[in-house]
Write an enzyme that holds these catalytic residues in place. Sequence first.
Site, PDB file in Angstrom:
ATOM      1  N   ARG A  85       0.832  -1.201   0.000  1.00  0.00           N
ATOM      2  CA  ARG A  85       0.000   0.000   0.000  1.00  0.00           C
ATOM      3  C   ARG A  85       0.869   1.254   0.000  1.00  0.00           C
ATOM      4  O   ARG A  85       1.992   1.241   0.503  1.00  0.00           O
ATOM      5  CB  ARG A  85      -0.912   0.025   1.234  1.00  0.00           C
ATOM      6  CG  ARG A  85      -1.905  -1.119   1.306  1.00  0.00           C
ATOM      7  CD  ARG A  85      -2.708  -1.045   2.599  1.00  0.00           C
ATOM      8  NE  ARG A  85      -3.732  -2.076   2.672  1.00  0.00           N
ATOM      9  CZ  ARG A  85      -3.556  -3.287   3.190  1.00  0.00           C
ATOM     10  NH1 ARG A  85      -2.364  -3.602   3.702  1.00  0.00           N
ATOM     11  NH2 ARG A  85      -4.537  -4.163   3.222  1.00  0.00           N
ATOM     12  N   LYS A 100      -2.753  -1.506   8.240  1.00  0.00           N
ATOM     13  CA  LYS A 100      -4.211  -1.464   8.171  1.00  0.00           C
ATOM     14  C   LYS A 100      -4.858  -2.605   8.957  1.00  0.00           C
ATOM     15  O   LYS A 100      -5.851  -2.417   9.659  1.00  0.00           O
ATOM     16  CB  LYS A 100      -4.652  -1.506   6.705  1.00  0.00           C
ATOM     17  CG  LYS A 100      -6.138  -1.237   6.506  1.00  0.00           C
ATOM     18  CD  LYS A 100      -6.474  -1.082   5.033  1.00  0.00           C
ATOM     19  CE  LYS A 100      -7.941  -0.714   4.854  1.00  0.00           C
ATOM     20  NZ  LYS A 100      -8.286  -0.527   3.432  1.00  0.00           N
ATOM     21  N   ARG A 107      -1.104  -0.937  -6.815  1.00  0.00           N
ATOM     22  CA  ARG A 107      -1.505  -2.147  -6.077  1.00  0.00           C
ATOM     23  C   ARG A 107      -2.563  -2.926  -6.859  1.00  0.00           C
ATOM     24  O   ARG A 107      -2.518  -4.159  -6.938  1.00  0.00           O
ATOM     25  CB  ARG A 107      -2.020  -1.726  -4.701  1.00  0.00           C
ATOM     26  CG  ARG A 107      -2.464  -2.845  -3.777  1.00  0.00           C
ATOM     27  CD  ARG A 107      -2.722  -2.212  -2.415  1.00  0.00           C
ATOM     28  NE  ARG A 107      -3.508  -3.051  -1.518  1.00  0.00           N
ATOM     29  CZ  ARG A 107      -2.992  -3.956  -0.700  1.00  0.00           C
ATOM     30  NH1 ARG A 107      -1.691  -4.185  -0.697  1.00  0.00           N
ATOM     31  NH2 ARG A 107      -3.770  -4.654   0.119  1.00  0.00           N
ATOM     32  N   HIS A 135      -4.290  -9.240   2.839  1.00  0.00           N
ATOM     33  CA  HIS A 135      -5.711  -9.344   3.170  1.00  0.00           C
ATOM     34  C   HIS A 135      -5.939 -10.537   4.093  1.00  0.00           C
ATOM     35  O   HIS A 135      -5.309 -11.589   3.938  1.00  0.00           O
ATOM     36  CB  HIS A 135      -6.552  -9.520   1.899  1.00  0.00           C
ATOM     37  CG  HIS A 135      -6.634  -8.294   1.065  1.00  0.00           C
ATOM     38  ND1 HIS A 135      -6.982  -8.308  -0.273  1.00  0.00           N
ATOM     39  CD2 HIS A 135      -6.400  -6.983   1.365  1.00  0.00           C
ATOM     40  CE1 HIS A 135      -6.958  -7.079  -0.751  1.00  0.00           C
ATOM     41  NE2 HIS A 135      -6.610  -6.259   0.226  1.00  0.00           N
ATOM     42  N   TYR A 179     -10.493  -5.715  -5.822  1.00  0.00           N
ATOM     43  CA  TYR A 179      -9.388  -5.816  -6.776  1.00  0.00           C
ATOM     44  C   TYR A 179      -9.689  -6.778  -7.931  1.00  0.00           C
ATOM     45  O   TYR A 179      -8.786  -7.280  -8.574  1.00  0.00           O
ATOM     46  CB  TYR A 179      -8.118  -6.288  -6.052  1.00  0.00           C
ATOM     47  CG  TYR A 179      -7.619  -5.307  -5.034  1.00  0.00           C
ATOM     48  CD1 TYR A 179      -6.691  -4.336  -5.378  1.00  0.00           C
ATOM     49  CD2 TYR A 179      -8.090  -5.337  -3.731  1.00  0.00           C
ATOM     50  CE1 TYR A 179      -6.233  -3.425  -4.437  1.00  0.00           C
ATOM     51  CE2 TYR A 179      -7.638  -4.426  -2.791  1.00  0.00           C
ATOM     52  CZ  TYR A 179      -6.711  -3.474  -3.153  1.00  0.00           C
ATOM     53  OH  TYR A 179      -6.262  -2.578  -2.215  1.00  0.00           O
TER      54      TYR A 179
END
Length: 377
Positions: A209, A241, A320, A343, A353
Amino acid sequence: MKIMIGQYEASLYEENGGWTGAISLGFRPDGKRNRPKRKGKHKTEVKRKLKQLVADLEKGIETDDKYTVAACVDDFLAKGLKGKSENTHKVYRSLAKNHITPKIGRIKLKELTADHVDDWLGEMARERSTETVRRSHNLLTRSIRMAARRDKVGRNVSELVDAPDGCVGRPSKSLTLRQAAKLIETAQRHDAPWRLGAYVVLCLMSGIRTEEARALTWTDVDLDKAVVYVLRAERHGGDTKTRTSRRGLAIAKQAVTALSAHKARQAVERLAASEMWHERDLVFCQEDGSGLSADQVCNEFQKITKAAGLGDQWVPRELRHTFVSLLSDHGVTIDKIADLVGHAGTHTTETVYRHRLKPVITGGAEVMDTIFKTKSA
């Protein structure tokens, strides 16, 4: 004219072509008379306002007939965001300035109704994204909630309204293989005026990111082993995140080459800056070693995309998206891609995505080396 409003004695008198009503509440701590007033064109209107004033007094609400929605939101921005990041302050200030104050800011807070809020949100939804509509509504709701806790208003009418869906925002894009190869070639030009060529190569070839790249330090980079450890991010508190975002990533050979050249260039800048250098060990920084803002990275990135003939309508997060699309296009499974981009599961990978997701298995850095070796051949 003297009248009684509940247990309070009030005065009614004509003034400037209308009527004024006042209730005597004794004296303030500073010795001045406490005599709140209400004005209107007719006696009936003034009496109604005085009755509301008394009702508020009996509920313990501090009546201020001049307290507007704009003032309420300003109070929240000043007092209700303690401990939040500067970026959060910036976002909320922008929402207040652009969407609340110009539209409903002049309305007295006590006169604000659910219909006012509903109409305001409906108008905004015709021109703005769903996220903007909901964030603006959230800001107004939180502002009035704080005002209610401070006895400035009786109830929060914003909580009575649901925010509608807004316009569909511009979806993130991904580069094609040809575009990605051209961008990498342009980013690594030795005569280029930009300083973030290695940033572009690393993000595109590793999928980290943009806030993770901005927080990356040289301690987190092992060029000999071709590994980057993502341990923090330029977010409030410095955390990544999610917990699964903390990860070690093997990086492609071109990314190692780009980072090595970048490190050598940075060493020259450190010597030139001398005692003016801000030693934060950042991989990507300004010429004095200090950190980069998201806007600075975006502006620099768009210079590179424009020089590559791709225009300046791209943003860093789309590197990304490109990483995900290229891996999927070359046979990497969704669960493997989810691991690479940090993730916790495949849901976000599939929904956010999903440019060209396809199923089968291999690895990250090896696939990137194969992709761009094939392209350059």
